[in-house]
Scaffold this motif. Structure first.
Motif, PDB file in Angstrom:
ATOM      1  N   ILE B 143       0.862  -1.193   0.000  1.00 13.49           N
ATOM      2  CA  ILE B 143       0.000   0.000   0.000  1.00 13.49           C
ATOM      3  C   ILE B 143       0.896   1.240   0.000  1.00 13.49           C
ATOM      4  CG2 ILE B 143      -1.499   1.429   1.463  1.00 13.49           C
ATOM      5  CD1 ILE B 143      -3.131  -0.970   2.097  1.00 13.49           C
ATOM      6  N   GLY B 144       1.968   1.182   0.781  1.00 10.58           N
ATOM      7  CA  GLY B 144       2.914   2.295   0.820  1.00 10.58           C
ATOM      8  C   GLY B 144       3.617   2.507  -0.510  1.00 10.58           C
ATOM      9  N   THR B 145       4.120   1.412  -1.111  1.00 11.48           N
ATOM     10  CA  THR B 145       4.844   1.585  -2.368  1.00 11.48           C
ATOM     11  C   THR B 145       3.878   1.846  -3.519  1.00 11.48           C
ATOM     12  OG1 THR B 145       4.958  -0.813  -2.614  1.00 11.48           O
ATOM     13  CG2 THR B 145       6.891   0.272  -1.729  1.00 11.48           C
ATOM     14  N   LEU B 146       2.613   1.434  -3.368  1.00 11.85           N
ATOM     15  CA  LEU B 146       1.595   1.826  -4.352  1.00 11.85           C
ATOM     16  C   LEU B 146       1.570   3.342  -4.468  1.00 11.85           C
ATOM     17  CD1 LEU B 146      -1.266   1.367  -5.926  1.00 11.85           C
ATOM     18  CD2 LEU B 146      -2.250   1.732  -3.694  1.00 11.85           C
ATOM     19  N   ALA B 147       1.535   4.021  -3.324  1.00 10.51           N
ATOM     20  CA  ALA B 147       1.542   5.489  -3.331  1.00 10.51           C
ATOM     21  C   ALA B 147       2.905   6.025  -3.757  1.00 10.51           C
ATOM     22  CB  ALA B 147       1.161   6.011  -1.948  1.00 10.51           C
ATOM     23  N   LEU B 148       3.971   5.404  -3.258  1.00 10.59           N
ATOM     24  CA  LEU B 148       5.328   5.900  -3.543  1.00 10.59           C
ATOM     25  C   LEU B 148       5.664   5.830  -5.037  1.00 10.59           C
ATOM     26  CD1 LEU B 148       8.149   6.835  -2.640  1.00 10.59           C
ATOM     27  CD2 LEU B 148       8.730   4.456  -2.226  1.00 10.59           C
ATOM     28  N   GLY B 151       3.590   8.072  -7.028  1.00 10.94           N
ATOM     29  CA  GLY B 151       4.024   9.441  -6.780  1.00 10.94           C
ATOM     30  C   GLY B 151       5.278   9.778  -7.562  1.00 10.94           C
ATOM     31  N   LEU B 152       6.229   8.847  -7.623  1.00  9.55           N
ATOM     32  CA  LEU B 152       7.449   9.074  -8.400  1.00  9.55           C
ATOM     33  C   LEU B 152       7.105   9.242  -9.881  1.00  9.55           C
ATOM     34  CD1 LEU B 152       9.920   6.505  -6.785  1.00  9.55           C
ATOM     35  CD2 LEU B 152       9.936   8.975  -6.523  1.00  9.55           C
ATOM     36  N   VAL B 154       4.208  10.177 -11.306  1.00  9.33           N
ATOM     37  CA  VAL B 154       3.505  11.431 -11.570  1.00  9.33           C
ATOM     38  C   VAL B 154       4.428  12.621 -11.318  1.00  9.33           C
ATOM     39  CG1 VAL B 154       1.523  12.839 -10.903  1.00  9.33           C
ATOM     40  CG2 VAL B 154       1.289  10.375 -11.044  1.00  9.33           C
ATOM     41  N   GLY B 155       5.297  12.497 -10.298  1.00  7.56           N
ATOM     42  CA  GLY B 155       6.217  13.578  -9.986  1.00  7.56           C
ATOM     43  C   GLY B 155       7.213  13.828 -11.109  1.00  7.56           C
ATOM     44  N   LEU B 156       7.695  12.740 -11.731  1.00  9.65           N
ATOM     45  CA  LEU B 156       8.705  12.879 -12.784  1.00  9.65           C
ATOM     46  C   LEU B 156       8.153  13.551 -14.031  1.00  9.65           C
ATOM     47  CD1 LEU B 156      10.607   9.482 -12.574  1.00  9.65           C
ATOM     48  CD2 LEU B 156      11.612  11.751 -12.348  1.00  9.65           C
ATOM     49  N   GLY B 158       4.812  14.896 -14.272  1.00 10.68           N
ATOM     50  CA  GLY B 158       3.698  15.828 -14.081  1.00 10.68           C
ATOM     51  C   GLY B 158       2.477  15.352 -14.839  1.00 10.68           C
ATOM     52  N   THR B 159       1.732  16.267 -15.412  1.00  7.94           N
ATOM     53  CA  THR B 159       0.541  15.854 -16.150  1.00  7.94           C
ATOM     54  C   THR B 159       0.822  15.774 -17.646  1.00  7.94           C
ATOM     55  OG1 THR B 159      -0.110  18.162 -16.124  1.00  7.94           O
ATOM     56  CG2 THR B 159      -1.161  16.722 -14.518  1.00  7.94           C
ATOM     57  N   GLY B 262      -5.241   1.742 -10.990  1.00  6.38           N
ATOM     58  CA  GLY B 262      -6.298   0.833 -10.569  1.00  6.38           C
ATOM     59  C   GLY B 262      -6.192  -0.565 -11.159  1.00  6.38           C
TER      60      GLY B 262
END
Lengths: 339, 347
Positions: B143-148, B151-152, B154-156, B158-159, B262
């Motif tokens: 669950i943690g690495t799902l977000a991590l 996040g990486l 999307v962070g790299l 952006g949109t 998902g």
């Protein structure tokens, strides 16, 4: 003598507070608020900033409290996001279809409907003895599907709902937003119940060791069932508040909320395998998640990185739990060896 | 044969089962039920839905389910050991972004794809490290690495999205084998399937996987390297998810941070539908393939019949719940029929 016992009780209370798992997250939360405020005072000291700080996480807080109660029984409820979406749409529909319906009735409808959805989850989990992960993964799909089917491309807009109801989402009493007051009342009630009531303690017992709880004669089926009903009802309440806060509800309202709720509980020190943690921790976790979200852009980090930070926090929280548990068991072994 | 390793709990076979007629023995297993449902859906769809039987439908169906098919292979093994990996879809997104940014930065696509796969393997190894070395529960870790990882990703990027891929590769991802309508990518899948099937069902490593799921303590005493096995499996889910991510990116010609969000739920739903026990210790790859195809065929047939994707969601959910509840109802019935004192089958 009475003064003495009060004093020692106070001291042990303070000691307990310092050692508590929740204190750590609370300090982290305070640190973020302080640092961000130092960078941009508007974060805390403008009226909007202060209100948003309290208001935005309130909806997640409700869901996270329900999630914490379920996780404490060694289960998990992944369907909360879908339940929230369904009740948010139900709220709008009630206002449209029954003109002049009292706001209290809408709140009750949300609670009861959410509770019923929770009952479905709970019944499947408790009677069929199937892992909650699988059941609520299934109902996550099913409830969202029903939601999209019911909503279609329809959307509830702010103009469809009465002004006093929408005002609940923005109004404050003594600078504290109404939604936050509702959330905190629920939190205090849940916290008191889990700590002081027999039924609450039994939930911990079940989570620590379901088989032992069963052998001891606790009614595991009924308790697990009621934990899911509470989680569903709170997600339902959150759905009503979601409608009041955002004014627009479409078929995707609250999707992905389940992971935020589980994340909030885990960050707040609720062990994913049951038996320990408090709803207070989950509530602070919810605040931490959303506060970081707002703090990142101010701190000069693009908010795209928010999920990554959340991931690191979740991992950090579970690693910390593991370290604390190891230290605890080492201490217990030492204590045993001395005697 | 009461093999110590594959029958970790040493449950005696209930010989009564074999007294049943053949059709009952085939249909009343989980895999048998999934096959029956799959065939039923195919027949009904072919008879009642226009265009369902056409090769184009099959091509799109297979193209759509390929990422799920690929990730389901290692996920089956992970779930059989009693663990779970929720981070797979985030690894798909991460590898997609790595592929996209490196290619945009001037790296040839083959090299970028290689780096993306290595990143996937590292992501899986990080999961494996936290689970097997630090000793954390896989549900919480992933669950943690799902977000991590998401996040990486999307962070790299952006949109924004990277879309300028060589046509040769994007075409290959969509191409078919001659006039059969079978996508070329199926070759890769079948190769992997054969490898995974042999490893899981015919090697000591595979028996170890089952043994860990039945009882990791017993498996350890029998000489199974429990931690090492789990670590390898998590590296595998990471690697194959990255592979699926590259395929996903090329097929849609677009590298985005939110690609395949998902997807983990679809993969897990398909694996459990295919008869793998969430408690671990039970399952077979052929059942899982049937499970993935069942979800894919249902979705494709309903879409052709102009049923919206939401109904498909409902059906997926209900199928998943029904499949697990039916097992426990069957167990309950079996337990009622077993004489007291006789060992009860709990799985």
């Amino acid at each position: 003598m009475t003064a003495e016992t009060t004093g020692s009780r106070l001291a042990s209370g303070l000691g307990g507070l310092l050692k508590a798992r929740e204190t750590g997250i609370l300090i982290a939360l305070a640190l973020i608020v302080v640092v961000t405020t130092a960078k941009n005072p508007n974060f805390l000291f403008s009226s909007d900033g202060f209100r948003d700080l309290l208001l935005t996480p309130s909806i997640l807080l409700l869901v996270a409290v329900g999630q914490a109660i379920v996780i404490i029984t060694r289960n998990v409820d992944l369907s909360v996001g879908s339940v929230l979406g369904l009740t948010a749409y139900l709220t709008g529909r009630l206002f449209i279809d029954i003109p002049g319906i009292p706001i209290v009735a809408v709140f009750l409808a949300g609670l009861v409907f959410g509770g019923l959805l929770g009952l479905i989850n709970g019944a499947l989990v408790a009677f069929a003895r199937v892992p909650a992960l699988v059941i609520t993964l299934g109902t996550l799909y099913a409830f969202r599907g029903i939601n999209v089917l019911w909503t279609g491309s329809d959307r509830i807009n702010a103009s469809d709902m009465p002004k006093p109801f929408l005002a609940l989402g923005t109004q404050s009493i003594l600078f504290i937003p109404v939604l936050t007051i509702i959330a905190v009342v629920v939190l205090v009630a849940a916290g008191w119940f889990m700590r002081n009531q027999r039924a609450g303690r039994e939930l911990y017992a079940i989570g620590s060791d379901p088989d032992a709880a069963n052998l001891y004669g606790l009614n595991v089926t009924r308790r697990v069932l009621s934990a899911f009903v509470v989680s569903g009802a709170l997600a339902g309440l959150a759905g009503v508040l979601y409608a009041a806060r955002y004014g627009t509800v479409n078929s995707q309202a609250g999707s992905g909320f389940e992971l935020e709720a589980v994340g909030a509980a885990v960050i707040g020190g609720v062990a994913i395998f049951g038996g320990s943690g408090t709803v207070w921790g989950a509530a602070i976790g919810a605040y931490l998640l959303f506060t970081i979200n707002r703090a990142l852009p101010i701190l000069g980090v693009q908010d795209f990185w928010q999920r990554a930070v959340v991931g690191v926090l979740i991992l950090g929280a579970i690693v910390l739990d593991r370290l604390l548990a190891l230290r605890q068991s080492r201490k217990l072994v030492e204590a045993r060896d001395i005697e | 044969m009461t093999d110590l390793i594959s029958g970790g709990t040493a449950t005696p076979r209930v010989y009564k089962d074999y007294a049943r007629p053949l059709w009952q023995r085939v249909l009343l297993t989980r895999e048998g039920a999934v096959y029956a449902a799959l065939i039923l859906v195919i027949v009904v769809a072919a008879l009642s839905v226009r265009n369902f039987g056409s090769p184009i439908t099959m091509t799109y169906l297979l193209l759509d389910v390929t990422p799920i098919l690929l990730i389901a292979l290692p996920m089956t093994l992970v779930i059989i050991t009693g663990e779970i990996d929720l981070s797979v879809a985030s690894v798909v997104g991460l590898s997609s972004v790595v592929l996209g940014t490196l290619h945009q930065g001037g790296l040839p696509i083959e090299a970028a794809a290689f780096v993306a796969i290595v990143v996937g393997a590292i992501a899986g190894a990080f999961n494996g490290f936290l689970i097997t070395v630090v000793g954390l529960p896989s549900l919480a870790v992933t669950i943690g690495t799902l977000a991590l990882y998401r996040g990486l990703a999307v962070g790299l990027l952006g949109t924004t999205a990277v879309t300028d891929f060589t046509e040769f590769w994007t075409d290959l991802a969509k191409s078919k084998l001659g006039s059969t309508g079978v996508p070329t990518v199926m070759i890769l899948f079948v190769l992997l399937l054969v490898v995974f099937a042999i490893v899981l069902h015919f090697t000591p490593f595979g028996r170890g996987v089952f043994a860990i799921g039945l009882s990791s303590e017993a498996a350890r005493f029998s000489g199974v390297h429990v931690e090492r096995t789990k670590f390898i499996l998590f590296v595998l889910t990471g690697t194959i998810s990255a592979l699926a991510g590259i395929y996903y990116t090329l097929r849609f010609g677009s590298a985005r941070g939110d690609n395949a969000t998902g997807l983990e739920l679809s993969v897990i739903a398909a694996v459990l539908l295919g008869g793998v026990s969430i408690f671990g210790g039970r399952g077979a790859l052929h059942g899982v393939i049937a499970g993935v195809l069942l979800i894919g065929v249902l979705g494709s047939a309903l879409r052709l019949a102009n049923v919206t994707s939401d109904v498909i969601n409902i059906i997926t959910g209900v199928l998943l719940v029904a499949s697990v509840v039916s097992t426990s109802v069957l167990n309950w019935v079996r337990a009622k029929r077993t004489r007291p004192g006789e060992p009860r089958k709990t799985r």
